[in-house]
Scaffold this motif. Structure first.
Motif, PDB file in Angstrom:
ATOM      1  N   GLY A 140       0.911  -1.177   0.028  1.00  0.00           N
ATOM      2  CA  GLY A 140       0.051  -0.112  -0.028  1.00  0.00           C
ATOM      3  C   GLY A 140       0.813   1.314   0.094  1.00  0.00           C
ATOM      4  N   GLY A 141       1.881   1.313   0.798  1.00  0.00           N
ATOM      5  CA  GLY A 141       2.763   2.330   0.935  1.00  0.00           C
ATOM      6  C   GLY A 141       3.477   2.740  -0.623  1.00  0.00           C
ATOM      7  N   ARG A 142       3.957   1.652  -1.074  1.00  0.00           N
ATOM      8  CA  ARG A 142       4.597   1.701  -2.157  1.00  0.00           C
ATOM      9  C   ARG A 142       3.638   2.042  -3.296  1.00  0.00           C
ATOM     10  NH1 ARG A 142       9.684   1.634  -2.311  1.00  0.00           N
ATOM     11  NH2 ARG A 142       9.657  -0.104  -0.918  1.00  0.00           N
ATOM     12  N   PHE A 143       2.400   1.692  -3.280  1.00  0.00           N
ATOM     13  CA  PHE A 143       1.477   2.386  -4.189  1.00  0.00           C
ATOM     14  C   PHE A 143       1.160   3.707  -4.278  1.00  0.00           C
ATOM     15  CE2 PHE A 143      -3.061   3.665  -5.056  1.00  0.00           C
ATOM     16  CZ  PHE A 143      -3.071   3.402  -6.294  1.00  0.00           C
ATOM     17  N   ASP A 152      11.165  10.415  -3.123  1.00  0.00           N
ATOM     18  CA  ASP A 152      11.699   9.121  -1.936  1.00  0.00           C
ATOM     19  C   ASP A 152      11.760   9.411  -0.610  1.00  0.00           C
ATOM     20  OD1 ASP A 152      11.929   6.878  -3.885  1.00  0.00           O
ATOM     21  OD2 ASP A 152      13.182   8.106  -4.948  1.00  0.00           O
ATOM     22  N   THR A 153      12.208  10.695  -0.402  1.00  0.00           N
ATOM     23  CA  THR A 153      12.376  11.021   1.029  1.00  0.00           C
ATOM     24  C   THR A 153      11.817  12.453   1.441  1.00  0.00           C
ATOM     25  OG1 THR A 153      14.711  12.133   0.524  1.00  0.00           O
ATOM     26  CG2 THR A 153      14.450   9.636   1.322  1.00  0.00           C
ATOM     27  N   VAL A 154      11.515  12.773   2.545  1.00  0.00           N
ATOM     28  CA  VAL A 154      10.846  14.245   2.851  1.00  0.00           C
ATOM     29  C   VAL A 154      12.043  14.577   3.830  1.00  0.00           C
ATOM     30  CG1 VAL A 154       8.581  13.864   2.165  1.00  0.00           C
ATOM     31  CG2 VAL A 154       9.332  13.266   4.544  1.00  0.00           C
ATOM     32  N   ASP A 155      12.085  15.873   3.960  1.00  0.00           N
ATOM     33  CA  ASP A 155      12.938  16.554   4.878  1.00  0.00           C
ATOM     34  C   ASP A 155      12.264  17.009   6.284  1.00  0.00           C
ATOM     35  OD1 ASP A 155      15.981  17.659   5.653  1.00  0.00           O
ATOM     36  OD2 ASP A 155      14.578  19.348   5.988  1.00  0.00           O
ATOM     37  N   ILE A 161      13.626  11.694   5.784  1.00  0.00           N
ATOM     38  CA  ILE A 161      12.905  10.534   6.315  1.00  0.00           C
ATOM     39  C   ILE A 161      12.377   9.870   5.021  1.00  0.00           C
ATOM     40  CG2 ILE A 161      10.734  10.077   7.571  1.00  0.00           C
ATOM     41  CD1 ILE A 161      12.850  10.942   9.127  1.00  0.00           C
ATOM     42  N   SER A 162      12.304   8.400   4.993  1.00  0.00           N
ATOM     43  CA  SER A 162      11.505   7.633   3.937  1.00  0.00           C
ATOM     44  C   SER A 162      10.208   8.031   3.647  1.00  0.00           C
ATOM     45  CB  SER A 162      11.731   6.087   4.004  1.00  0.00           C
ATOM     46  OG  SER A 162      11.001   5.313   3.253  1.00  0.00           O
ATOM     47  N   THR A 163       9.819   8.507   2.577  1.00  0.00           N
ATOM     48  CA  THR A 163       8.552   8.779   2.415  1.00  0.00           C
ATOM     49  C   THR A 163       7.436   7.485   2.475  1.00  0.00           C
ATOM     50  OG1 THR A 163       9.168  10.409   0.633  1.00  0.00           O
ATOM     51  CG2 THR A 163       6.596   9.833   0.504  1.00  0.00           C
ATOM     52  N   TYR A 164       8.085   6.373   1.840  1.00  0.00           N
ATOM     53  CA  TYR A 164       7.600   5.292   2.123  1.00  0.00           C
ATOM     54  C   TYR A 164       7.304   4.505   3.249  1.00  0.00           C
ATOM     55  CZ  TYR A 164       7.760  -0.146   1.813  1.00  0.00           C
ATOM     56  OH  TYR A 164       7.576  -1.363   1.966  1.00  0.00           O
ATOM     57  N   GLY A 165       8.288   5.015   4.107  1.00  0.00           N
ATOM     58  CA  GLY A 165       7.992   4.411   5.639  1.00  0.00           C
ATOM     59  C   GLY A 165       6.910   5.541   6.084  1.00  0.00           C
ATOM     60  N   LEU A 166       6.927   6.714   5.740  1.00  0.00           N
ATOM     61  CA  LEU A 166       5.871   7.908   6.461  1.00  0.00           C
ATOM     62  C   LEU A 166       4.601   7.491   6.027  1.00  0.00           C
ATOM     63  CD1 LEU A 166       5.746  10.209   8.016  1.00  0.00           C
ATOM     64  CD2 LEU A 166       6.086  11.688   5.947  1.00  0.00           C
ATOM     65  N   VAL A 167       4.118   7.160   4.590  1.00  0.00           N
ATOM     66  CA  VAL A 167       3.110   7.020   4.184  1.00  0.00           C
ATOM     67  C   VAL A 167       2.472   5.765   4.785  1.00  0.00           C
ATOM     68  CG1 VAL A 167       1.805   5.998   2.182  1.00  0.00           C
ATOM     69  CG2 VAL A 167       3.546   7.885   1.894  1.00  0.00           C
ATOM     70  N   TYR A 421       8.574  -2.607   6.066  1.00  0.00           N
ATOM     71  CA  TYR A 421       9.720  -1.904   5.826  1.00  0.00           C
ATOM     72  C   TYR A 421      10.898  -2.621   5.632  1.00  0.00           C
ATOM     73  CZ  TYR A 421      12.567   2.620   5.917  1.00  0.00           C
ATOM     74  OH  TYR A 421      13.405   3.369   5.362  1.00  0.00           O
ATOM     75  N   TYR A 422      11.441  -3.549   6.281  1.00  0.00           N
ATOM     76  CA  TYR A 422      12.683  -4.462   6.125  1.00  0.00           C
ATOM     77  C   TYR A 422      12.554  -5.628   5.465  1.00  0.00           C
ATOM     78  CZ  TYR A 422      14.244  -0.795   9.345  1.00  0.00           C
ATOM     79  OH  TYR A 422      14.804   0.372  10.002  1.00  0.00           O
ATOM     80  N   PHE A 423      11.306  -6.376   5.284  1.00  0.00           N
ATOM     81  CA  PHE A 423      11.276  -7.510   4.326  1.00  0.00           C
ATOM     82  C   PHE A 423      11.359  -7.054   3.186  1.00  0.00           C
ATOM     83  CE2 PHE A 423       8.342 -10.994   2.551  1.00  0.00           C
ATOM     84  CZ  PHE A 423       9.239 -12.170   3.153  1.00  0.00           C
TER      85      PHE A 423
END
Length: 730
Positions: A140-143, A152-155, A161-167, A421-423
């Motif tokens: 879902g985050g990747r989508f 890819d990142t936000v400041d 910070i990883s946008t993917y992880g933040l989403v 996030y890590y798998f």
């Protein structure tokens, strides 16, 4: 996306959130949190469960499936129509499960088998489910990163910070807000509201696609495939290795065997106001599913045409370039498999105009949140209800129990974020589902079906089925995950002769069996996730039946467990034949009994006629192609253009209006019922002597004070003769 698209995303989300927030005030007890008070109508069940059951990750999985295999293989799924029709109309397993009045599957296992078996299966379901679900936030985050073209990142205060992880964190946060406040009730209400919005959203998207592409463009793209990989011709798919006919056949068998096994949406299986309403919700889903399939199919066809038709070469090049750029910039945990899953979403962003882009984003956000809320609720509840609670000697007050449920749900969300996030994913989404699911599903089907329908099913058989299923499932998962990195290199270095013999043996078998492509390579485990699942199912059935015939003959009191006849203390059955149902075509095939109103009968006949028509046409087409002449790929495109598409559009238009009205009406009735609902603190998922705790009081076996204090023991209820032992005759 433009600001207009973001507004379209935010406004429906706020409306649905407000509706859900208003519903949380109705949470008065454990049964409200776990089963929405068991007062839901059929349309709420159908619309909400359909929204939660589909999910964003399922859409991406189907994108991946159809983009690779086309629409040809879906033709063969029609083989399952007769079986699916009978299961749906008769309420196979669903009706009886609702009759038990349990709130988790493992609670049923304790009633039918034993407390230790409940704890064991609770652990298996929890572990299998959490690992399976933990991939959901990642996809879902990747989508949203890809579809919304986010950086890819936000400041944040100088930190990248990883946008993917933040989403992922934001989506999980929204889901937690919903499920922690209102449990299954708030989850179901928001899912139903989202589902009603989705009908109109999908309609707009389909109209947009038909206005963007011509059928000649569709045809030119879909027909330009090499032999054996036809997008449309089901008789020209010999080169499909992962998604092939064997995959379809295993899926059909699995749909019967595992019909009630997966507990990702367990709250919906016990939320209806009666067993009959639970069954009718499933019957309605036959009509609801048609429009959903059409929507997904059209989105894939649009993306495929955009990427393969020469008229859109420039746009396709931009999509390819964007994906290539993200591949080089992504972090190392993101595998090629996941990035390939984003091809269709990125293509759709290039295809859809302003406004429609936002509608699709809103639909996908709703799907992501609805699945997150449903799965968080299910797995968090299972851990407390089926692992923690049975281990306690004394009952817990409802407030403390709900607090524990909320803490468990929060813990599942935290684990899901870190796992996602890590798998690194190594296989197709649908294959990952099959492998992780087999840990629990392999044995569960035999245990559930045997427990609901066979008096002689024993606890020993249930233990054997689940242990064998879990063992093979775990082994298959580990082999799929570590084959290329660890297992194959180890065998190649330490047992080359055994590896060669294994390779030759498998390839020899694969060359003699149709639709099987067992090849031992350094990269991929030779057996697919579906094949591992098939092995677990067959072995578990054999173990359950075999051990149930060993030793003294035992017959379980199914009528009492199912609250039939004199045990119907809540008067949920209107039929006069609850114990001995009528026989005949209407009862056996259509499921029609004394509980059916005139409208129910019309609905049952409509589903039967529609599904029967679909299967008859399928048989005619198959016979024509096998015995008279093979249709060309061009003719299959014509068939899709003039038969499949128009018919699906008509059904979609009718069901959009039909289910929107029915869903809205049932939501209103749901809140009215909750206001007048009489709740019992004993309805908390506990089992005493093969009885639900509240049934112990309702049947007059013990007083409410005795049950609340925990002084009633299993031994005291043994005299009730729940299980009879019958000596085998010579």
């Amino acid at each position: 996306m433009s600001w207009i698209d973001w507004v379209i995303v935010v406004i429906p989300l706020l409306v649905v959130g407000w509706i859900g927030f208003k519903s949380q005030s109705y949470i008065k007890g454990v049964s409200d949190f776990l089963a929405a008070g068991r007062v839901a109508g059929r349309y709420v069940i159908s619309v909400a469960a359909g929204e939660a059951g589909l999910g964003l990750i399922s859409v991406i999985a189907l994108f991946e499936y159809y983009y690779k295999s086309g629409l040809a293989l879906s033709f063969w799924s029609t083989i399952s129509v007769p079986v699916g029709l009978v299961m749906t109309l008769t309420g196979f397993m669903i009706y009886r499960y609702r009759q038990t009045r349990v709130m988790t599957m493992a609670q049923f296992f304790e009633i039918r088998y034993s407390k230790s078996f409940r704890i064991f299966t609770g652990i298996l379901a929890f572990v299998s489910g959490v690992v399976n679900y933990a991939l959901f936030p990642a996809v879902g985050g990747r989508f949203f990163v890809y579809y919304c073209n986010l950086p890819d990142t936000v400041d944040v205060f100088g930190l990248a910070i990883s946008t993917y992880g933040l989403v992922m964190a934001i989506a999980l946060g929204v889901a937690l807000f919903v499920v922690l406040l209102g449990g299954q009730l708030m989850t179901m209400v928001t899912d139903c509201a989202q589902g009603i919005f989705a009908y109109f959203g999908y309609a707009v998207i389909i109209i947009c696609i038909l206005m963007t592409f011509s059928f000649s463009e569709f045809g030119q793209a879909m027909l330009d495939r090499p032999p054996g990989e036809s997008f449309l011709n089901p008789f020209d798919t010999s080169k499909m290795t992962q998604f092939n006919l064997l995959y379809v056949f295993i899926g059909i068998f699995g749909s019967i065997y595992s019909r009630m096994s997966w507990q990702g949406s367990q709250g919906y299986n016990c939320a209806a106001k009666s067993p009959h309403e639970q069954k009718m919700g499933g019957v309605l889903s036959t009509w609801r599913g048609g429009f959903t399939f059409l929507s997904i199919m059209m989105l894939v066809v649009a993306a495929y045409t955009y990427m393969h038709h020469p008229d859109f070469a420039n746009g396709a090049a931009q999509v390819t370039s964007e994906l290539h750029t993200r591949i080089n910039m992504d972090n190392a945990t993101t595998t090629q498999t996941i990035r390939n899953q984003m091809l269709v979403p990125v293509a759709l962003r290039h295809i859809l105009p302003v406004g429609v882009t936002g509608i699709f984003a809103a639909l996908m956000l709703f799907l992501m949140i609805s699945t997150d809320t449903t799965y968080l609720h299910s797995w968090g509840s299972i851990f407390i209800q089926d692992v923690v609670m049975p281990l306690r000697k004394k009952p817990m007050n409802p407030k403390k129990q709900i607090t524990l449920l909320r803490l468990s749900i929060f813990g599942v969300a935290v684990f899901a974020w870190f796992f996602s996030y890590y798998f690194g994913q190594v296989t197709y989404i649908l294959m990952f589902f099959a492998i992780t699911g087999s840990i629990y599903l392999g044995g569960a089907g035999a245990v559930i079906i045997g427990g609901l329908y066979w008096k002689r099913g024993k606890t020993s058989g249930a233990w054997a089925a689940m242990i064998i299923g879990a063992t093979i499932g775990v082994a298959g998962f580990l082999c799929q995950k570590f084959w290329g990195s660890d297992i194959y290199p180890f065998l190649e270095q330490n047992a080359p002769d055994m590896l060669t013999a294994f390779k030759n043996h498998l390839e020899a078998i694969g060359s003699t069996l149709p639709f099987v492509n067992w090849k031992v390579t350094p990269e991929t485990f030779p057996f697919s996730g579906q094949e591992v699942l098939l092995l677990t199912m067959v072995m578990s059935i054999t173990a359950y039946i075999g051990l149930s015939f060993v030793g003294k003959r035992e017959e379980f009191n199914l009528d009492r467990m199912l609250h039939r006849g004199k045990y119907d203390v809540d008067h949920e059955h209107k039929t006069k034949n609850a114990v001995a149902p009528k026989k005949g075509f209407k009862a056996v095939v259509l499921g029609i009994d004394d509980e059916y109103t005139k409208g129910d009968k019309i609905l049952a006949w409509s589903v039967f006629i529609w599904s029967g028509k679909t299967f008859v046409i399928f048989l005619i087409v198959v016979i024509c192609n096998l015995c008279i002449c093979r249709w060309s790929n061009e003719f299959w495109f014509t068939w899709w253009k003039y038969y499949t598409m128009p018919l699906s559009l008509i059904v979609g238009a009718v069901t959009t209006v039909w289910f929107s009205i029915g869903g809205t009406r049932d939501l209103i009735d749901l809140f009215k019922s909750l206001k007048n609902l009489k709740r019992s603190d004993l309805d908390d998922g506990r089992v005493i002597g093969h009885l639900n705790a509240d049934d112990v009081v309702k049947e007059g076996v013990a007083s409410e004070e005795e049950v609340e204090s925990g002084t009633v023991t299993e031994e005291e209820l043994a005299s009730e003769n729940m299980i009879e032992e019958i000596e085998e005759k010579e």
